[in-house]
Design an enzyme around this catalytic site. Structure first.
Site, PDB file in Angstrom:
ATOM      1  N   LYS A 230     128.419  32.805   8.760  1.00 36.94           N
ATOM      2  CA  LYS A 230     129.182  32.658  10.005  1.00 36.94           C
ATOM      3  C   LYS A 230     129.028  31.219  10.491  1.00 36.94           C
ATOM      4  CE  LYS A 230     128.273  32.602  14.234  1.00 36.94           C
ATOM      5  NZ  LYS A 230     129.279  31.615  14.670  1.00 36.94           N
ATOM      6  N   GLU A 311     115.207  27.550  12.438  1.00 37.04           N
ATOM      7  CA  GLU A 311     114.946  26.117  12.643  1.00 37.04           C
ATOM      8  C   GLU A 311     115.609  25.778  13.971  1.00 37.04           C
ATOM      9  OE1 GLU A 311     115.292  23.855   8.958  1.00 37.04           O
ATOM     10  OE2 GLU A 311     115.766  25.730   7.961  1.00 37.04           O
ATOM     11  N   CYS A 345     118.579  17.373  15.907  1.00 42.17           N
ATOM     12  CA  CYS A 345     117.352  18.036  16.333  1.00 42.17           C
ATOM     13  C   CYS A 345     116.182  17.072  16.225  1.00 42.17           C
ATOM     14  CB  CYS A 345     117.102  19.288  15.504  1.00 42.17           C
ATOM     15  SG  CYS A 345     117.175  18.958  13.753  1.00 42.17           S
ATOM     16  N   GLU A 441     115.195  20.133  25.931  1.00 42.16           N
ATOM     17  CA  GLU A 441     116.086  19.493  24.963  1.00 42.16           C
ATOM     18  C   GLU A 441     117.459  19.270  25.613  1.00 42.16           C
ATOM     19  OE1 GLU A 441     117.735  21.623  21.569  1.00 42.16           O
ATOM     20  OE2 GLU A 441     117.034  20.028  20.260  1.00 42.16           O
TER      21      GLU A 441
END
Ligand code: NDP
Length: 540
Positions: A230, A311, A345, A441
């Site tokens: 997906k 992750e 990231c 973040e």
């Protein structure tokens, strides 16, 4: 999309299987794919032609693909150009929960035959996919310029990394196929081998829409699993292209099922399905932890505990120590913080500067930040493109507003232009280590500069976060280098260089703490996450 090429590839692959007879043949030694030098006129021309071609195909609608059958639905996801959201790069038909379930069941049916293929057979599909990707590099990069707002070099690096994953995991599968070493026992023959898990739900993010999607998918496939992929809803077109390439390389339709759809419905249904054996997820902390929790529930008809590989995010820091080369430190900080608009990231979102070098470092930093040019990445000379979407733009601007309350704005903070999601490179100084902009973040071009008394305090601040993905130090002090190696708790630690841009097979990538389940993509342990070991003992 898949059906024609599927037929021809089946013949090709069946023939190849007979020739090799399952015997491992050596592959060429692995090496990283080179990046394109766009200062070479020929390359620049090729990229401009690819941009033109991709642009002329804007608006095409791509089907989803279950069991090799292309399907259309009455629901559509539009992929818009973040540099100009009025432009629709393409559309994909979206699945619902029912189609997600059908895709998992189809993948489960395909598992038996795919899991019995030789490692070489599966590896060859990846090698072939890498070759196709190499031939279509400019086209794939051009799609990411439009769909993900990637400047040329970033798009090219994304494709190079995708190729690396294919080449590296093909070789890793061949290595692991030989099994593990166990001690011999008199009178018995023992075999320790790795077998695949089953059906995997592959749920990648939008920020490395070819590299991460290709890496997660190909690792699962080459290990003998079947998958439902997906793609992220912001970047489904490049996802459709990668799926097309994998089909063309010989991956059968039921083995790879391409199912775009919303994360909260289709993604959620894939995670919950009792026939799903594992989930491979890369994305935000919030979604990742929910998936981890949801997958832990044993549902009716489920015969295993699901494995979850996640992750997730980071709040990555670069320590600028005394003594150090402040010009090098500023180069490293700017590249790591503002490359791809800070939407990595691994991006540096905190620079922690030892007081005694603060002024010298800040002078170098601000000079470089002032030189960055922001604009439409269709233009070759752009340093920073737009952030990925309206949602991303709003989120980053919200954090900039918070930053203005919490700290001192030293650069940027505003929108660039009127169309597109362009944000100035933004630097906050006088940031408290516990401020929200220093802990959460942001995933955009926002850098927090934090002052520390000395190296000890800098290291303490660097570790004082829930994340543990990447980090680095710029220093000329050998003792500090050694202490950083032992005491800076991040999955990828970089010394005297930028903290982004890990190379597959060379610098395995992945983080600790709330950054994920400590996997290392592009490393020697990664494929083991998609396999289970089996011990076979025969009395002689
Ligand atoms: P999201 O978590 O928003 O989405 C990631 C994927 O999860 C998408 O495919 C999304 O689908 C899907 N999803 C969303 N909700 C659900 C749900 N309830 N159940 C199942 N799937 C769901 O992350 P982003 O795409 O915004 O990516 C950015 C994040 O990824 C950042 O936090 C970044 O740090 C992290 N990241 C981590 C990396 C690492 O290696 N550690 C590497 C790259 C990125 P949809 O798009 O349809 O919403």
């Amino acid at each position: 999309m898949a059906s024609e090429s599927l037929k021809s590839n089946k013949i090709f692959n069946d023939a190849r299987e007979r020739v090799y007879g399952g015997i491992s043949l050596e592959l060429m030694p692995y090496k990283n794919e080179g990046v394109t030098d766009f200062s070479v006129e020929e390359n620049k021309e090729a990229m401009l032609r690819a941009l033109e071609r991709v642009r002329s195909g804007f608006g095409r609608t791509y089907p989803l693909c279950i069991g090799g059958h292309e399907q259309i639905t009455d629901s559509i996801i539009e992929s818009r150009n973040p540099s100009n959201p009025d432009e629709i790069v393409g559309r994909v038909y979206a699945a619902d929960e029912e189609l997600a379930g059908k895709a998992v069941e189809t993948a489960a049916e395909a598992f038996d035959s795919w899991s019995r293929k030789s490692a070489r057979y599966r590896a060859d599909c990846l090698i072939k996919a890498a070759a196709i990707m190499r031939r279509r590099k400019f086209e794939l990069s051009a799609i990411m310029v439009y769909e993900a707002g990637k400047p040329w070099l970033q798009a090219d690096a994304d494709i190079a990394e995708a190729i690396d994953f294919l080449e590296y995991y093909a070789r890793e599968a061949m290595r692991l196929h030989k099994g593990g070493k166990v001690h011999p026992y008199p009178g018995e023959s023992t075999n320790y081998r790795y077998i695949p898990l089953g059906v995997g739900a592959i749920i990648p993010p939008w920020n490395f829409p070819s590299a991460i999607l290709t890496g997660m998918t190909s690792a699962a496939l080459v290990s003998g699993n079947t998958v439902v992929l997906k793609p992220a809803s912001a970047t489904p077109i490049i996802g459709a292209k990668v799926a097309e390439i994998l089909y063309d390389a010989g991956i059968p339709g039921g083995v790879l099922n391409f199912v775009p759809g919303s994360g909260s419905t289709v993604g959620d249904a894939l995670v919950k399905h009792p026939l799903t054996r594992f989930v491979s997820f890369t994305g935000s902390l919030e979604v990742g932890t929910n998936i981890y929790e949801s997958a832990a529930i044993v549902r009716e008809g489920q015969h295993w505990l699901k494995r979850v590989i996640t992750e997730m995010g980071g709040k990555d820091a670069l320590i600028v120590d005394d003594p150090c080369d402040c010009a090098l430190a500023a180069d490293a900080a700017v590249t790591s913080a503002f490359g791809y608009q800070g939407q990595k990231c691994s991006a540096c979102s905190r620079v922690i500067v030892v007081e005694s070098v603060y002024n010298a470092f800040m002078k170098e930093l601000m000079e470089r930040v002032g030189e960055l040019n922001v604009g439409d990445p269709e233009d070759a000379d752009i340093d920073m493109g737009p952030v990925s979407s309206d949602e991303a733009y709003e989120k980053v601007m919200r954090y900039i507003a918070i930053g203005k309350e919490e700290a001192t704005l030293a650069h940027g903070g505003g929108r660039v232009g009127k169309i597109g999601y362009f944000i100035e490179p933004t630097v906050f100084v006088d940031v408290d280590p516990h401020a929200r902009i220093a802990q959460e973040e942001i995933f955009g071009p926002v850098l927090s500069v934090i002052k520390a008394r000395d190296f000890d305090e800098a290291l303490y601040i660097a570790n004082d976060t829930i994340y543990g993905l990447t980090g680095g130090i710029i220093t000329n002090d050998r003792d500090h280098i050694e202490r950083t190696k032992n005491e800076f708790h991040v999955g990828n630690l970089y010394i005297n260089r930028k903290i982004t841009g890990s190379l597959v097979g060379v610098q395995p990538f992945g983080g600790y703490k709330m950054s994920g389940t400590c996997s290392k993509a592009g490393g020697p342990d990664y494929l083991l996450l998609f396999m289970q070991p089996k011990t076979i003992i025969e009395r002689l």
